[in-house]
Design a protein around this motif. Structure first.
Motif, PDB file in Angstrom:
ATOM      1  N   PHE A  43      -5.469   0.878  -1.109  1.00  0.00           N
ATOM      2  CA  PHE A  43      -4.099   0.793  -0.852  1.00  0.00           C
ATOM      3  C   PHE A  43      -3.658   1.841   0.195  1.00  0.00           C
ATOM      4  CE2 PHE A  43      -4.651  -0.768  -5.444  1.00  0.00           C
ATOM      5  CZ  PHE A  43      -3.912  -1.960  -5.230  1.00  0.00           C
ATOM      6  N   GLU A  44      -4.550   2.038   1.135  1.00  0.00           N
ATOM      7  CA  GLU A  44      -3.925   3.178   1.923  1.00  0.00           C
ATOM      8  C   GLU A  44      -3.220   2.352   3.075  1.00  0.00           C
ATOM      9  OE1 GLU A  44      -3.266   5.830   4.481  1.00  0.00           O
ATOM     10  OE2 GLU A  44      -4.525   4.387   5.167  1.00  0.00           O
ATOM     11  N   ILE A  45      -2.035   2.891   3.309  1.00  0.00           N
ATOM     12  CA  ILE A  45      -0.890   2.192   4.043  1.00  0.00           C
ATOM     13  C   ILE A  45      -1.356   2.082   5.575  1.00  0.00           C
ATOM     14  CG2 ILE A  45       0.401   4.068   4.657  1.00  0.00           C
ATOM     15  CD1 ILE A  45       2.943   2.366   4.027  1.00  0.00           C
ATOM     16  N   GLY A  46      -1.902   2.924   6.100  1.00  0.00           N
ATOM     17  CA  GLY A  46      -2.622   3.035   7.551  1.00  0.00           C
ATOM     18  C   GLY A  46      -3.451   1.864   7.481  1.00  0.00           C
ATOM     19  N   ALA A  97       0.823  -1.389  -0.062  1.00  0.00           N
ATOM     20  CA  ALA A  97       0.115  -0.102  -0.062  1.00  0.00           C
ATOM     21  C   ALA A  97       0.919   1.321   0.024  1.00  0.00           C
ATOM     22  CB  ALA A  97      -0.970  -0.086   1.092  1.00  0.00           C
ATOM     23  N   VAL A  98       0.216   2.320  -0.155  1.00  0.00           N
ATOM     24  CA  VAL A  98       0.955   3.708  -0.151  1.00  0.00           C
ATOM     25  C   VAL A  98       0.442   4.434   0.578  1.00  0.00           C
ATOM     26  CG1 VAL A  98       1.732   3.400  -2.298  1.00  0.00           C
ATOM     27  CG2 VAL A  98      -0.473   4.418  -1.963  1.00  0.00           C
ATOM     28  N   ASP A  99       0.998   5.730   1.114  1.00  0.00           N
ATOM     29  CA  ASP A  99       0.523   6.743   2.005  1.00  0.00           C
ATOM     30  C   ASP A  99      -0.059   7.642   1.078  1.00  0.00           C
ATOM     31  OD1 ASP A  99       0.212   8.913   3.466  1.00  0.00           O
ATOM     32  OD2 ASP A  99       2.218   8.888   4.199  1.00  0.00           O
ATOM     33  N   LEU A 100      -1.528   7.701   1.189  1.00  0.00           N
ATOM     34  CA  LEU A 100      -2.453   8.705   0.412  1.00  0.00           C
ATOM     35  C   LEU A 100      -2.305  10.169   0.583  1.00  0.00           C
ATOM     36  CD1 LEU A 100      -5.691   6.446  -0.102  1.00  0.00           C
ATOM     37  CD2 LEU A 100      -3.443   6.669  -1.391  1.00  0.00           C
ATOM     38  N   GLN A 101      -1.348  10.554   1.808  1.00  0.00           N
ATOM     39  CA  GLN A 101      -1.101  11.619   2.288  1.00  0.00           C
ATOM     40  C   GLN A 101      -0.302  12.316   1.323  1.00  0.00           C
ATOM     41  OE1 GLN A 101      -3.142  13.567   4.389  1.00  0.00           O
ATOM     42  NE2 GLN A 101      -4.329  11.679   4.237  1.00  0.00           N
ATOM     43  N   ARG A 102       0.706  11.383   0.766  1.00  0.00           N
ATOM     44  CA  ARG A 102       1.938  11.805  -0.062  1.00  0.00           C
ATOM     45  C   ARG A 102       1.500  11.611  -1.649  1.00  0.00           C
ATOM     46  NH1 ARG A 102       5.914   8.365   0.997  1.00  0.00           N
ATOM     47  NH2 ARG A 102       7.391   9.421   0.084  1.00  0.00           N
ATOM     48  N   PHE A 103       1.060  10.265  -1.843  1.00  0.00           N
ATOM     49  CA  PHE A 103       0.766   9.977  -2.923  1.00  0.00           C
ATOM     50  C   PHE A 103      -0.634  10.423  -3.673  1.00  0.00           C
ATOM     51  CE2 PHE A 103       4.703   8.023  -2.452  1.00  0.00           C
ATOM     52  CZ  PHE A 103       5.153   7.760  -3.434  1.00  0.00           C
ATOM     53  N   TYR A 104      -0.627  11.457  -4.215  1.00  0.00           N
ATOM     54  CA  TYR A 104      -2.088  11.899  -4.852  1.00  0.00           C
ATOM     55  C   TYR A 104      -1.878  12.520  -5.863  1.00  0.00           C
ATOM     56  CZ  TYR A 104      -0.732  16.146  -2.614  1.00  0.00           C
ATOM     57  OH  TYR A 104      -0.073  17.112  -2.052  1.00  0.00           O
ATOM     58  N   ARG A 105      -2.843  12.986  -6.980  1.00  0.00           N
ATOM     59  CA  ARG A 105      -2.714  13.440  -8.239  1.00  0.00           C
ATOM     60  C   ARG A 105      -2.599  15.025  -7.956  1.00  0.00           C
ATOM     61  NH1 ARG A 105      -7.447  12.706 -12.462  1.00  0.00           N
ATOM     62  NH2 ARG A 105      -8.557  13.588 -10.810  1.00  0.00           N
ATOM     63  N   ARG A 106      -1.585  15.709  -8.574  1.00  0.00           N
ATOM     64  CA  ARG A 106      -1.222  16.975  -8.559  1.00  0.00           C
ATOM     65  C   ARG A 106      -1.965  17.421 -10.028  1.00  0.00           C
ATOM     66  NH1 ARG A 106       1.347  13.910  -4.482  1.00  0.00           N
ATOM     67  NH2 ARG A 106       2.946  15.244  -3.478  1.00  0.00           N
ATOM     68  N   ASP A 107      -2.038  18.822 -10.120  1.00  0.00           N
ATOM     69  CA  ASP A 107      -2.449  19.140 -11.404  1.00  0.00           C
ATOM     70  C   ASP A 107      -1.417  18.884 -12.494  1.00  0.00           C
ATOM     71  OD1 ASP A 107      -4.215  21.174 -12.824  1.00  0.00           O
ATOM     72  OD2 ASP A 107      -2.075  21.917 -13.350  1.00  0.00           O
ATOM     73  N   LYS A 108      -1.529  18.293 -13.667  1.00  0.00           N
ATOM     74  CA  LYS A 108      -0.696  17.947 -14.526  1.00  0.00           C
ATOM     75  C   LYS A 108       0.009  18.984 -15.255  1.00  0.00           C
ATOM     76  CE  LYS A 108      -1.961  14.793 -17.485  1.00  0.00           C
ATOM     77  NZ  LYS A 108      -2.742  14.196 -18.817  1.00  0.00           N
ATOM     78  N   ASP A 135      -3.373  -9.040  -8.930  1.00  0.00           N
ATOM     79  CA  ASP A 135      -3.847  -8.854  -7.867  1.00  0.00           C
ATOM     80  C   ASP A 135      -4.023  -7.386  -7.194  1.00  0.00           C
ATOM     81  OD1 ASP A 135      -3.929 -11.347  -6.972  1.00  0.00           O
ATOM     82  OD2 ASP A 135      -2.067 -11.781  -6.190  1.00  0.00           O
ATOM     83  N   GLN A 136      -3.390  -6.499  -7.974  1.00  0.00           N
ATOM     84  CA  GLN A 136      -3.322  -5.140  -7.777  1.00  0.00           C
ATOM     85  C   GLN A 136      -4.228  -4.251  -8.600  1.00  0.00           C
ATOM     86  OE1 GLN A 136       1.144  -4.712  -7.870  1.00  0.00           O
ATOM     87  NE2 GLN A 136       0.954  -3.186  -6.232  1.00  0.00           N
ATOM     88  N   CYS A 137      -4.510  -4.919 -10.004  1.00  0.00           N
ATOM     89  CA  CYS A 137      -4.967  -3.937 -11.050  1.00  0.00           C
ATOM     90  C   CYS A 137      -6.381  -4.579 -11.281  1.00  0.00           C
ATOM     91  CB  CYS A 137      -3.926  -3.839 -12.151  1.00  0.00           C
ATOM     92  SG  CYS A 137      -2.574  -3.241 -11.950  1.00  0.00           S
ATOM     93  N   HIS A 138      -7.352  -3.546 -11.432  1.00  0.00           N
ATOM     94  CA  HIS A 138      -8.555  -4.003 -11.920  1.00  0.00           C
ATOM     95  C   HIS A 138      -8.926  -3.432 -13.309  1.00  0.00           C
ATOM     96  CE1 HIS A 138     -13.150  -3.563 -12.315  1.00  0.00           C
ATOM     97  NE2 HIS A 138     -13.170  -4.276 -11.383  1.00  0.00           N
ATOM     98  N   PRO A 139      -9.558  -4.218 -14.218  1.00  0.00           N
ATOM     99  CA  PRO A 139      -9.758  -3.778 -15.587  1.00  0.00           C
ATOM    100  C   PRO A 139     -10.487  -2.341 -15.864  1.00  0.00           C
ATOM    101  CG  PRO A 139     -10.372  -6.204 -15.436  1.00  0.00           C
ATOM    102  CD  PRO A 139     -10.221  -5.725 -13.887  1.00  0.00           C
ATOM    103  N   SER A 140     -11.126  -2.022 -14.856  1.00  0.00           N
ATOM    104  CA  SER A 140     -11.620  -0.402 -15.065  1.00  0.00           C
ATOM    105  C   SER A 140     -10.607   0.728 -15.471  1.00  0.00           C
ATOM    106  CB  SER A 140     -12.542  -0.265 -13.825  1.00  0.00           C
ATOM    107  OG  SER A 140     -11.773  -0.102 -12.751  1.00  0.00           O
TER     108      SER A 140
END
Length: 380
Positions: free
Chosen positions: A355-358, A186-197, A309-314
Protein backbone atom coordinates in the motif's frame (compact mmCIF):
# COMPACT_ATOMS: atom_id res chain seq x y z
CA UNK A 1 4.42 15.19 -18.49
CA UNK A 2 2.31 18.25 -17.84
CA UNK A 3 -0.65 16.86 -15.91
CA UNK A 4 -3.88 18.77 -15.37
CA UNK A 5 -5.81 17.47 -12.38
CA UNK A 6 -9.54 18.16 -12.07
CA UNK A 7 -10.94 17.38 -8.62
CA UNK A 8 -13.54 19.20 -6.54
CA UNK A 9 -12.37 17.08 -3.60
CA UNK A 10 -9.02 18.69 -2.78
CA UNK A 11 -7.82 20.42 0.40
CA UNK A 12 -7.56 24.18 0.84
CA UNK A 13 -6.45 26.48 3.67
CA UNK A 14 -10.11 26.88 4.63
CA UNK A 15 -10.83 23.12 4.46
CA UNK A 16 -7.48 21.37 5.13
CA UNK A 17 -8.99 17.92 5.74
CA UNK A 18 -10.98 17.83 2.50
CA UNK A 19 -9.70 15.30 -0.04
CA UNK A 20 -6.39 14.68 1.74
CA UNK A 21 -6.05 11.27 0.05
CA UNK A 22 -6.30 12.96 -3.38
CA UNK A 23 -3.73 15.56 -2.34
CA UNK A 24 -1.29 12.88 -1.13
CA UNK A 25 -1.44 11.04 -4.45
CA UNK A 26 -1.07 14.18 -6.55
CA UNK A 27 1.98 15.28 -4.56
CA UNK A 28 3.55 11.94 -5.49
CA UNK A 29 3.04 12.78 -9.17
CA UNK A 30 5.17 15.90 -8.55
CA UNK A 31 7.83 13.95 -6.69
CA UNK A 32 8.11 11.65 -9.71
CA UNK A 33 9.15 14.66 -11.80
CA UNK A 34 5.88 15.72 -13.44
CA UNK A 35 4.54 19.27 -13.61
CA UNK A 36 1.05 19.26 -12.12
CA UNK A 37 -1.68 21.88 -12.19
CA UNK A 38 -4.81 21.35 -10.09
CA UNK A 39 -8.21 22.90 -10.75
CA UNK A 40 -10.47 22.31 -7.76
CA UNK A 41 -13.91 23.94 -8.19
CA UNK A 42 -15.55 24.95 -4.93
CA UNK A 43 -19.06 25.94 -3.97
CA UNK A 44 -19.72 29.64 -3.49
CA UNK A 45 -20.49 29.14 0.21
CA UNK A 46 -17.04 27.55 0.59
CA UNK A 47 -15.50 30.70 -0.87
CA UNK A 48 -16.56 32.87 2.07
CA UNK A 49 -13.97 33.89 4.62
CA UNK A 50 -12.81 31.19 6.97
CA UNK A 51 -9.63 31.11 9.00
CA UNK A 52 -7.20 28.93 7.13
CA UNK A 53 -4.75 26.27 8.19
CA UNK A 54 -1.89 24.68 6.33
CA UNK A 55 -2.80 21.35 4.75
CA UNK A 56 0.80 20.52 3.89
CA UNK A 57 3.51 21.37 1.39
CA UNK A 58 1.96 22.14 -2.00
CA UNK A 59 4.06 21.22 -5.03
CA UNK A 60 1.34 21.99 -7.58
CA UNK A 61 -0.15 25.16 -9.01
CA UNK A 62 -3.70 25.15 -7.63
CA UNK A 63 -6.73 27.10 -8.87
CA UNK A 64 -10.09 27.10 -7.10
CA UNK A 65 -12.85 28.62 -9.26
CA UNK A 66 -16.22 29.09 -7.56
CA UNK A 67 -19.56 27.71 -8.71
CA UNK A 68 -23.17 27.92 -7.59
CA UNK A 69 -24.85 24.79 -6.21
CA UNK A 70 -28.44 23.92 -5.33
CA UNK A 71 -27.61 20.44 -4.04
CA UNK A 72 -28.77 17.29 -5.83
CA UNK A 73 -32.55 17.10 -5.97
CA UNK A 74 -34.53 14.99 -8.43
CA UNK A 75 -37.32 17.07 -9.99
CA UNK A 76 -39.09 14.81 -12.45
CA UNK A 77 -36.48 13.85 -15.03
CA UNK A 78 -34.15 16.71 -14.04
CA UNK A 79 -31.57 16.60 -11.26
CA UNK A 80 -30.56 19.98 -9.83
CA UNK A 81 -26.95 18.80 -9.64
CA UNK A 82 -26.74 19.60 -13.35
CA UNK A 83 -26.76 23.34 -12.42
CA UNK A 84 -23.65 22.85 -10.28
CA UNK A 85 -22.10 20.73 -13.00
CA UNK A 86 -22.51 23.49 -15.57
CA UNK A 87 -20.92 25.96 -13.15
CA UNK A 88 -17.92 23.69 -12.69
CA UNK A 89 -17.54 23.12 -16.43
CA UNK A 90 -17.45 26.88 -17.05
CA UNK A 91 -15.08 27.37 -14.12
CA UNK A 92 -12.61 24.85 -15.54
CA UNK A 93 -12.82 26.36 -19.03
CA UNK A 94 -12.24 29.92 -17.81
CA UNK A 95 -9.36 28.88 -15.57
CA UNK A 96 -7.52 27.04 -18.35
CA UNK A 97 -7.93 29.91 -20.83
CA UNK A 98 -7.25 32.77 -18.43
CA UNK A 99 -4.04 31.20 -17.13
CA UNK A 100 -2.98 29.64 -20.44
CA UNK A 101 -2.55 26.27 -18.74
CA UNK A 102 -0.57 23.83 -20.87
CA UNK A 103 -1.18 20.12 -20.36
CA UNK A 104 -0.50 16.77 -22.02
CA UNK A 105 -3.05 14.71 -20.12
CA UNK A 106 -5.96 15.21 -17.73
CA UNK A 107 -6.30 13.20 -14.52
CA UNK A 108 -9.65 13.45 -12.75
CA UNK A 109 -10.67 12.06 -9.39
CA UNK A 110 -14.19 10.63 -9.08
CA UNK A 111 -16.59 10.12 -11.97
CA UNK A 112 -18.29 13.52 -11.56
CA UNK A 113 -14.97 15.22 -12.30
CA UNK A 114 -14.33 12.94 -15.25
CA UNK A 115 -17.65 13.94 -16.77
CA UNK A 116 -16.92 17.62 -16.08
CA UNK A 117 -13.53 17.35 -17.76
CA UNK A 118 -14.96 15.69 -20.89
CA UNK A 119 -17.39 18.57 -21.38
CA UNK A 120 -14.99 21.35 -20.36
CA UNK A 121 -11.86 20.26 -22.24
CA UNK A 122 -13.02 18.44 -25.38
CA UNK A 123 -11.74 21.23 -27.65
CA UNK A 124 -8.15 20.50 -26.58
CA UNK A 125 -8.18 16.89 -27.76
CA UNK A 126 -6.08 15.70 -24.83
CA UNK A 127 -6.53 12.24 -23.25
CA UNK A 128 -8.61 12.23 -20.06
CA UNK A 129 -8.30 9.60 -17.33
CA UNK A 130 -10.62 9.12 -14.39
CA UNK A 131 -10.00 7.59 -10.97
CA UNK A 132 -13.09 5.82 -9.65
CA UNK A 133 -13.18 5.74 -5.85
CA UNK A 134 -16.88 6.00 -5.12
CA UNK A 135 -18.44 3.34 -2.92
CA UNK A 136 -20.98 2.64 -5.67
CA UNK A 137 -21.57 3.92 -9.22
CA UNK A 138 -25.11 2.62 -9.71
CA UNK A 139 -26.89 5.19 -7.51
CA UNK A 140 -24.56 7.96 -8.67
CA UNK A 141 -25.47 7.57 -12.35
CA UNK A 142 -29.16 8.24 -11.66
CA UNK A 143 -28.51 11.99 -11.59
CA UNK A 144 -27.63 11.94 -15.31
CA UNK A 145 -29.75 11.27 -18.43
CA UNK A 146 -28.58 7.90 -19.77
CA UNK A 147 -27.55 9.22 -23.19
CA UNK A 148 -25.50 12.04 -21.66
CA UNK A 149 -23.80 9.68 -19.19
CA UNK A 150 -22.95 7.14 -21.91
CA UNK A 151 -21.51 9.84 -24.17
CA UNK A 152 -19.48 11.32 -21.32
CA UNK A 153 -17.81 8.10 -20.18
CA UNK A 154 -17.05 7.21 -23.81
CA UNK A 155 -14.94 10.38 -23.86
CA UNK A 156 -12.70 9.07 -21.07
CA UNK A 157 -9.57 7.28 -22.24
CA UNK A 158 -8.94 5.16 -19.18
CA UNK A 159 -10.08 4.44 -15.65
CA UNK A 160 -8.31 3.73 -12.37
CA UNK A 161 -10.66 1.69 -10.18
CA UNK A 162 -9.87 1.20 -6.50
CA UNK A 163 -11.73 -2.12 -6.19
CA UNK A 164 -12.79 -5.09 -8.29
CA UNK A 165 -16.39 -4.20 -7.48
CA UNK A 166 -16.00 -0.83 -9.20
CA UNK A 167 -14.11 -2.42 -12.07
CA UNK A 168 -17.06 -4.76 -12.59
CA UNK A 169 -19.51 -1.87 -12.52
CA UNK A 170 -17.48 0.01 -15.14
CA UNK A 171 -17.50 -3.06 -17.36
CA UNK A 172 -21.28 -3.31 -16.93
CA UNK A 173 -21.48 0.13 -18.56
CA UNK A 174 -19.63 -1.21 -21.57
CA UNK A 175 -16.11 -0.10 -20.64
CA UNK A 176 -13.56 -2.58 -22.06
CA UNK A 177 -11.45 -4.27 -19.42
CA UNK A 178 -8.24 -3.05 -21.06
CA UNK A 179 -9.26 0.55 -20.31
CA UNK A 180 -9.45 -0.18 -16.57
CA UNK A 181 -6.55 -0.40 -14.13
CA UNK A 182 -7.50 -1.74 -10.70
CA UNK A 183 -5.33 -0.48 -7.85
CA UNK A 184 -6.55 -0.06 -4.24
CA UNK A 185 -5.80 3.14 -2.35
CA UNK A 186 -2.44 3.48 -0.63
CA UNK A 187 -0.76 5.46 2.15
CA UNK A 188 2.47 7.33 2.72
CA UNK A 189 4.53 4.87 4.74
CA UNK A 190 6.83 7.71 5.78
CA UNK A 191 3.89 9.09 7.79
CA UNK A 192 1.85 6.01 8.63
CA UNK A 193 3.94 3.55 10.60
CA UNK A 194 3.76 1.95 14.04
CA UNK A 195 4.83 4.06 16.99
CA UNK A 196 5.49 2.70 20.49
CA UNK A 197 2.11 1.91 22.03
CA UNK A 198 3.12 2.93 25.55
CA UNK A 199 4.53 6.26 24.38
CA UNK A 200 1.35 7.08 22.44
CA UNK A 201 -0.92 6.18 25.34
CA UNK A 202 1.15 8.39 27.61
CA UNK A 203 1.03 11.25 25.09
CA UNK A 204 -2.78 11.19 24.84
CA UNK A 205 -3.45 10.20 28.44
CA UNK A 206 -5.03 6.83 27.64
CA UNK A 207 -5.17 4.14 30.35
CA UNK A 208 -2.70 1.27 29.98
CA UNK A 209 -5.01 -1.28 31.63
CA UNK A 210 -7.62 -1.17 28.83
CA UNK A 211 -7.57 -2.89 25.48
CA UNK A 212 -8.30 -0.18 22.94
CA UNK A 213 -10.32 -0.43 19.74
CA UNK A 214 -9.76 2.24 17.06
CA UNK A 215 -12.50 3.44 14.71
CA UNK A 216 -11.64 5.98 12.00
CA UNK A 217 -14.24 7.47 9.68
CA UNK A 218 -17.39 9.50 9.40
CA UNK A 219 -19.87 8.88 12.19
CA UNK A 220 -22.51 7.65 9.75
CA UNK A 221 -24.87 4.64 9.96
CA UNK A 222 -23.24 2.84 7.03
CA UNK A 223 -19.81 3.16 8.70
CA UNK A 224 -21.15 1.67 11.93
CA UNK A 225 -19.68 3.59 14.90
CA UNK A 226 -22.70 2.81 17.08
CA UNK A 227 -22.43 -0.89 16.19
CA UNK A 228 -18.80 -0.81 17.30
CA UNK A 229 -19.81 0.81 20.57
CA UNK A 230 -22.56 -1.76 21.17
CA UNK A 231 -20.14 -4.63 20.53
CA UNK A 232 -17.47 -3.21 22.84
CA UNK A 233 -19.93 -2.52 25.66
CA UNK A 234 -20.45 -6.29 25.88
CA UNK A 235 -16.74 -6.82 26.58
CA UNK A 236 -14.79 -6.25 29.78
CA UNK A 237 -11.92 -3.77 30.03
CA UNK A 238 -12.22 -2.52 26.46
CA UNK A 239 -12.40 1.10 25.32
CA UNK A 240 -12.85 2.78 21.95
CA UNK A 241 -11.07 5.61 20.16
CA UNK A 242 -13.62 7.22 17.81
CA UNK A 243 -11.56 9.28 15.37
CA UNK A 244 -13.75 11.40 13.12
CA UNK A 245 -17.05 13.23 13.21
CA UNK A 246 -20.58 13.02 11.90
CA UNK A 247 -24.27 12.95 12.77
CA UNK A 248 -24.09 9.87 14.97
CA UNK A 249 -22.75 10.48 18.47
CA UNK A 250 -21.21 7.51 20.28
CA UNK A 251 -21.47 8.05 24.04
CA UNK A 252 -20.79 5.96 27.10
CA UNK A 253 -18.18 4.74 29.55
CA UNK A 254 -16.44 2.74 26.82
CA UNK A 255 -15.63 5.90 24.81
CA UNK A 256 -12.04 6.81 25.64
CA UNK A 257 -11.60 9.36 22.85
CA UNK A 258 -13.92 11.02 20.34
CA UNK A 259 -13.29 13.73 17.75
CA UNK A 260 -11.53 14.88 14.62
CA UNK A 261 -7.77 15.38 14.68
CA UNK A 262 -5.13 16.73 12.27
CA UNK A 263 -3.99 14.06 9.83
CA UNK A 264 -0.54 13.80 11.44
CA UNK A 265 -2.14 12.63 14.71
CA UNK A 266 -4.08 9.75 13.17
CA UNK A 267 -1.10 7.33 13.02
CA UNK A 268 -0.24 8.25 16.60
CA UNK A 269 -3.76 7.44 17.79
CA UNK A 270 -3.81 4.22 15.78
CA UNK A 271 -0.52 3.20 17.38
CA UNK A 272 -2.13 3.56 20.81
CA UNK A 273 -4.78 0.95 19.92
CA UNK A 274 -4.79 -2.85 19.92
CA UNK A 275 -7.19 -3.49 17.02
CA UNK A 276 -8.91 -1.50 14.27
CA UNK A 277 -12.65 -2.04 13.79
CA UNK A 278 -14.80 -0.71 10.92
CA UNK A 279 -18.11 -2.49 10.19
CA UNK A 280 -18.73 -0.52 7.00
CA UNK A 281 -21.55 -1.46 4.63
CA UNK A 282 -19.95 0.02 1.51
CA UNK A 283 -16.61 1.44 0.41
CA UNK A 284 -14.62 2.35 -2.65
CA UNK A 285 -11.23 1.49 -1.25
CA UNK A 286 -11.00 2.41 2.41
CA UNK A 287 -8.13 4.74 3.27
CA UNK A 288 -8.74 4.21 6.99
CA UNK A 289 -8.18 0.47 6.63
CA UNK A 290 -4.98 0.98 4.62
CA UNK A 291 -3.70 3.41 7.26
CA UNK A 292 -4.48 0.99 10.09
CA UNK A 293 -2.66 -1.82 8.27
CA UNK A 294 0.36 0.46 7.84
CA UNK A 295 0.35 1.07 11.60
CA UNK A 296 0.38 -2.68 12.24
CA UNK A 297 -3.13 -3.11 13.61
CA UNK A 298 -5.16 -6.31 13.31
CA UNK A 299 -8.31 -5.53 11.33
CA UNK A 300 -11.91 -6.42 12.15
CA UNK A 301 -14.10 -5.25 9.31
CA UNK A 302 -16.77 -6.23 6.82
CA UNK A 303 -17.12 -9.32 4.69
CA UNK A 304 -17.79 -7.32 1.53
CA UNK A 305 -15.86 -7.45 -1.79
CA UNK A 306 -14.22 -4.03 -1.54
CA UNK A 307 -12.78 -4.76 1.92
CA UNK A 308 -11.66 -8.23 0.81
CA UNK A 309 -9.55 -6.49 -1.86
CA UNK A 310 -7.58 -4.81 0.93
CA UNK A 311 -7.43 -7.38 3.72
CA UNK A 312 -5.61 -10.69 3.93
CA UNK A 313 -6.83 -13.37 6.40
CA UNK A 314 -3.41 -13.35 8.09
CA UNK A 315 -4.21 -10.05 9.79
CA UNK A 316 -7.97 -9.59 9.45
CA UNK A 317 -11.32 -11.01 10.52
CA UNK A 318 -14.20 -10.04 8.23
CA UNK A 319 -17.79 -10.41 9.41
CA UNK A 320 -21.30 -9.32 8.56
CA UNK A 321 -21.13 -5.56 9.29
CA UNK A 322 -24.67 -5.55 10.71
CA UNK A 323 -24.08 -8.44 13.12
CA UNK A 324 -23.06 -6.85 16.43
CA UNK A 325 -22.48 -10.22 18.11
CA UNK A 326 -20.13 -11.29 15.31
CA UNK A 327 -18.23 -8.03 15.80
CA UNK A 328 -17.96 -8.70 19.53
CA UNK A 329 -16.69 -12.25 18.99
CA UNK A 330 -14.13 -11.09 16.41
CA UNK A 331 -12.82 -8.28 18.62
CA UNK A 332 -12.57 -10.60 21.63
CA UNK A 333 -10.74 -13.27 19.64
CA UNK A 334 -8.00 -10.75 18.81
CA UNK A 335 -7.58 -8.87 22.09
CA UNK A 336 -7.86 -11.94 24.33
CA UNK A 337 -4.89 -13.70 22.70
CA UNK A 338 -1.68 -11.69 22.93
CA UNK A 339 0.27 -14.06 20.69
CA UNK A 340 -2.42 -13.96 18.01
CA UNK A 341 -2.53 -10.19 18.23
CA UNK A 342 1.23 -9.93 17.80
CA UNK A 343 1.24 -12.27 14.80
CA UNK A 344 -1.60 -10.39 13.11
CA UNK A 345 0.21 -7.12 13.75
CA UNK A 346 3.43 -8.41 12.17
CA UNK A 347 1.53 -9.74 9.17
CA UNK A 348 -0.20 -6.37 8.74
CA UNK A 349 3.11 -4.53 8.74
CA UNK A 350 4.54 -6.92 6.15
CA UNK A 351 1.45 -6.55 3.97
CA UNK A 352 1.53 -2.74 4.23
CA UNK A 353 4.33 -2.69 1.69
CA UNK A 354 1.61 -3.34 -0.90
CA UNK A 355 0.00 0.00 0.00
CA UNK A 356 2.95 2.36 -0.56
CA UNK A 357 1.58 5.52 -2.18
CA UNK A 358 4.70 6.21 -4.24
CA UNK A 359 4.44 2.80 -5.89
CA UNK A 360 0.73 3.37 -6.52
CA UNK A 361 1.38 6.77 -8.11
CA UNK A 362 4.06 5.29 -10.36
CA UNK A 363 1.87 2.38 -11.45
CA UNK A 364 -1.00 4.75 -12.30
CA UNK A 365 1.27 6.97 -14.37
CA UNK A 366 2.73 3.92 -16.13
CA UNK A 367 -0.81 2.85 -17.06
CA UNK A 368 -1.61 6.35 -18.35
CA UNK A 369 1.59 6.60 -20.37
CA UNK A 370 1.08 3.16 -21.89
CA UNK A 371 -2.43 4.13 -22.99
CA UNK A 372 -1.15 7.42 -24.40
CA UNK A 373 1.58 5.72 -26.43
CA UNK A 374 -0.95 3.36 -27.98
CA UNK A 375 -2.75 5.76 -30.34
CA UNK A 376 -5.28 3.11 -31.32
CA UNK A 377 -6.08 2.44 -27.66
CA UNK A 378 -6.98 6.07 -27.06
CA UNK A 379 -9.65 5.90 -29.74
CA UNK A 380 -11.31 2.78 -28.29
Amino acid sequence: MNILVISNNYPSPAYPARGVFVYNLIQQFCKLGHKVTVISPRKLKMSSFRKGKSYGVENCEVYRPSFFSVSSLQLGSFNTYRIAELGQIKGVQKTVKKNNIQFDVVYTHFMINGIIAVSALKEYGKPIFCAIGESDLVSFTKRYPKKYFDQSISGLNGFIAVSNKLKGQLMSYGIPEKKIFMKPNAVDLQRFYRRDKGDMRKKFGFPNELKLVAFVGRFMPHKGPLRVLEAVEKLDNVGVLFIGSGPQDPKGESVVFKGSVPSFEIPELLSAADVFVLPTQKEGSCNAIAEAIACGLPIVSSNIPEVKDQCHPSFSILVDPMDVNALKVAIHSVISDNQKCLEMSKNALDYAKNFEIGDRALSILNFIEARMKDKTALSK
